[in-house]
Write an enzyme that holds these catalytic residues in place. Structure first.
Site, PDB file in Angstrom:
ATOM      1  N   ALA A 225       0.633  -7.134   2.643  1.00  0.00           N
ATOM      2  CA  ALA A 225      -0.756  -7.483   2.926  1.00  0.00           C
ATOM      3  C   ALA A 225      -1.568  -7.498   1.645  1.00  0.00           C
ATOM      4  CB  ALA A 225      -1.353  -6.483   3.901  1.00  0.00           C
ATOM      5  N   CYS A 226      -2.461  -8.486   1.539  1.00  0.00           N
ATOM      6  CA  CYS A 226      -3.238  -8.614   0.320  1.00  0.00           C
ATOM      7  C   CYS A 226      -4.569  -9.217   0.684  1.00  0.00           C
ATOM      8  CB  CYS A 226      -2.527  -9.546  -0.625  1.00  0.00           C
ATOM      9  SG  CYS A 226      -2.218 -11.095   0.224  1.00  0.00           S
ATOM     10  N   GLU A 227      -5.354  -9.601  -0.316  1.00  0.00           N
ATOM     11  CA  GLU A 227      -6.637 -10.205   0.004  1.00  0.00           C
ATOM     12  C   GLU A 227      -6.572 -11.725   0.093  1.00  0.00           C
ATOM     13  OE1 GLU A 227     -10.339  -7.399  -0.969  1.00  0.00           O
ATOM     14  OE2 GLU A 227      -9.205  -8.106  -2.666  1.00  0.00           O
TER      15      GLU A 227
END
Lengths: 143, 470
Positions: free
Chosen positions: B387-389
């Site tokens: 998960a990341c931005e």
């Protein structure tokens, strides 16, 4: 896409993380890869989570919202021989400024990740002494 | 078993909770503007039907598809939901909860099948048409199946209710009423089955208990109170608003999703309904006409002179019993989530702590310290999510590194994907994310998911720990 020789630099006069991000952003704008506001998004992204990814390396890029400001996929690279402190005392010697709004750059980044995983290859990359050498090494080892 | 039930409950909640705001919006419009509402307005009341018929099921279908396969899954999930909506006359929340995730799952499988087989330059074209064609098939399928199914259930419930009513076993009707309501058959049951019996009784006795059976807001109120007191997260926070809409506004639909997201709670509302019906019988309570909507005010307004105590007693008993029984399930569920989440959070924090030293030598040494973590619950891992931005840089590289390492370990079958942190798929077994995003990821991921933070995306002992768990 491939690396662009005109977007590979060695600079000793960049003194901070912000200067490096600004520099890479301007190169991406000059290359027609992104619109000028993308640079603001790159700074914002650094303030939000930062783009330090592994020892000595960072990959500045924009935010989710700034994807629409990308015209074409491009990567600008700068080596800072003396290194600068990126975040929390961690030094960065090599920064990859990324403009990507689709999956085109995924393969390229995957290749870069593979190269950085390999201690020997990473050492050789970090040791490149000239812009030409740096570009050639990336060209030859990442496809 | 318990874990998978929890995961299932979490998944259902993941479809409903993001849309509670829209349900409240619809509830407010309904409570205000329908002919029996507070400020009747014929024009604005036109919003009520389309919103519950189309908007809410589509939103739920979208959320369901998105949980399985991101935005693309959401689009197909919402599209497939349209088939059940048009194919039936009642609001298809349950149908949306089936078709949404199913649509997402189908497009996901389809994408996996044709991956790497699309000629360069045709990706967009192939992607849009594959999803479009699949969507069409799903809509037609849902459309043709759903109508007969719903009609069958409604007829069955209706005739069963008549039999019980005629046999004078009124409290047992709760066994049919409550599940029927949760399936959004409330109006069909009340107006279709009970109203005719009630009207006949009023002519004879001046009042009828049949007007109270479905419209009693007590059982729903008890359930929502249980969520308010013992629930967790968004379920708890949204409960007070739902109580107002339900009890004072009389829009019972608002509590149905709270049952759907923890299906065992149906036992609570059934128990509440039975106890209430028994109380109504004991007090010989009844109403003079059907209260619509079933708010406390409407019920009181329809109470004949001198019947107030019986009606109130039934509502209160229903509320208390439903609250007590529902609490057991609401507590058991959120208790587990808390425990599990807490343990994971602590281990994630320890790991983040272990990652702090930047020097390679120290990292290896620290990696030994987190050995305990690797031995902890080694389950079957099918999907790892990074998960990341933005999904533009670090996560792309991290996914690539992890894939290579898994391939080296001979575990190629494990799926590794990246996703924005607010859209973590609910079927993820392990979630990796930047150290600063661990808390946010925790909130989005399904209960029980292992979440780890990393600071170095390329060389981190966390990856080796994760691979050991696979």
């Amino acid at each position: 896409m491939r690396f662009d020789r005109n977007l590979v630099f060695i600079k000793s006069d960049l003194r901070s993380r912000d200067e490096i991000v600004e520099f890479l952003g301007r190169q991406l704008v000059a290359a027609g890869a992104v619109q000028p506001d993308y640079i603001t998004a790159m700074h914002k992204r650094e303030q939000d989570t930062g783009t330090y990814i592994t020892e000595g390396v960072a990959i500045p890029h924009g935010t989710e919202e700034s994807r629409s400001l990308v015209n074409k996929t491009a990567i600008a690279i700068v080596k800072i021989p003396g290194g600068i402190e990126w975040i929390d005392g961690k030094k960065v010697y090599l920064a990859f400024g990324i403009a990507g709004n689709n999956d085109e750059h995924v393969a390229l980044l995957g290749g870069l990740a593979g190269l950085l995983m390999d201690a020997g290859q990473k050492e050789q990359l970090m040791a490149a002494g000239s812009e030409e050498e740096l570009f050639t090494y990336l060209e030859e080892n990442i496809t | 078993m318990r874990e998978s039930l929890q995961k299932f409950g979490g998944f259902l909640a993941g479809m409903v909770i993001p849309n509670i705001a829209a349900i409240i919006c619809w509830g407010l419009i309904t409570a205000f503007f329908i002919p029996t509402g507070w400020v009747p307005d014929e024009n604005l009341a036109k919003l009520v039907g389309p919103m519950i018929q189309y908007l809410l099921p589509i939103l739920i279908g979208f959320a369901g598809g998105r949980l399985v396969y991101g935005l693309r899954g959401g689009v197909i999930g919402a599209t497939a939901t349209m088939g059940v909506i048009v194919g039936s006359d009642i609001p298809m929340f349950l149908g949306a909860m089936v078709m949404g995730p199913f649509g997402g799952w189908v497009i996901k499988k389809c994408d996996a099948m044709i991956e790497h087989k699309i000629p360069t330059g045709f990706e967009m074209l192939v992607n849009n048409f594959s999803a479009g064609i699949l969507g069409m098939i799903l809509v037609i399928l849902a459309y043709n199946i759903i109508g007969p199914v719903v009609a069958g259930i409604a007829t069955l419930l209706g005739s069963a209710a008549k039999v019980i009513a005629e046999a004078k076993l009124l409290p047992l009707l709760a066994l049919l009423i409550e599940p029927g309501k949760v399936l959004f058959l409330n109006n069909a049951i009340n107006h279709g089955v009970f109203s005719p019996i009630g009207i006949a009784e009023v002519k004879e006795f001046g009042q009828s208990i049949f007007f109270l059976l479905e419209t009693n807001p007590g059982p729903g109120l008890g359930l929502l109170l249980a969520y308010w007191v013992f629930g967790k997260g968004l379920g708890k926070q949204s409960a007070p608003g739902a109580i107002i809409i339900h009890f004072f506004g009389g829009i019972h639909e608002i509590y149905f999703p709270y049952v759907l997201m923890n299906p065992l709670c149906i036992i609570g509302v059934i128990a509440g309904g039975m106890a209430a019906d028994l109380t109504f019988l004991l007090f010989n309570a009844g109403l003079v006409a059907t209260p619509s909507p079933g708010s406390i005010f409407a019920l009181l307004a329809m109470t004949p002179k001198g019947g107030l105590i019986g009606v109130l007693a039934g509502i209160i008993v229903g509320t208390v019993v439903s609250f007590l029984v529902s609490s057991i399930f609401v507590r058991a569920y959120s208790g587990n989530v808390d425990e599990q989440g807490g343990a994971d959070l602590i281990s994630a924090r320890q790991l983040v702590q272990a990652m702090k030293p930047a020097k390679a030598g120290e990292q290896v040494q620290q990696s030994a310290n987190s050995q305990t973590l690797a031995t902890k619950e080694a389950g079957l891992v099918k999907k790892i999510v990074f998960a990341c931005e933005a999904g533009m840089g670090s996560s792309v590289m991290a996914v690539s590194v992890l894939k290579k390492k898994l391939a080296q370990a001979g575990k190629k079958e494990i799926e590794v994907v990246h996703s924005p942190v607010n859209q973590i798929p609910q079927d993820a077994d392990i979630v990796l994310t930047a150290a600063g995003l661990v808390e946010s990821a925790r909130k989005v991921a399904a209960p029980g998911t292992r979440v780890y933070g990393v600071q170095d995306f390329i060389n981190t002992p966390v990856y080796d720990e994760v691979i050991k768990q696979c």
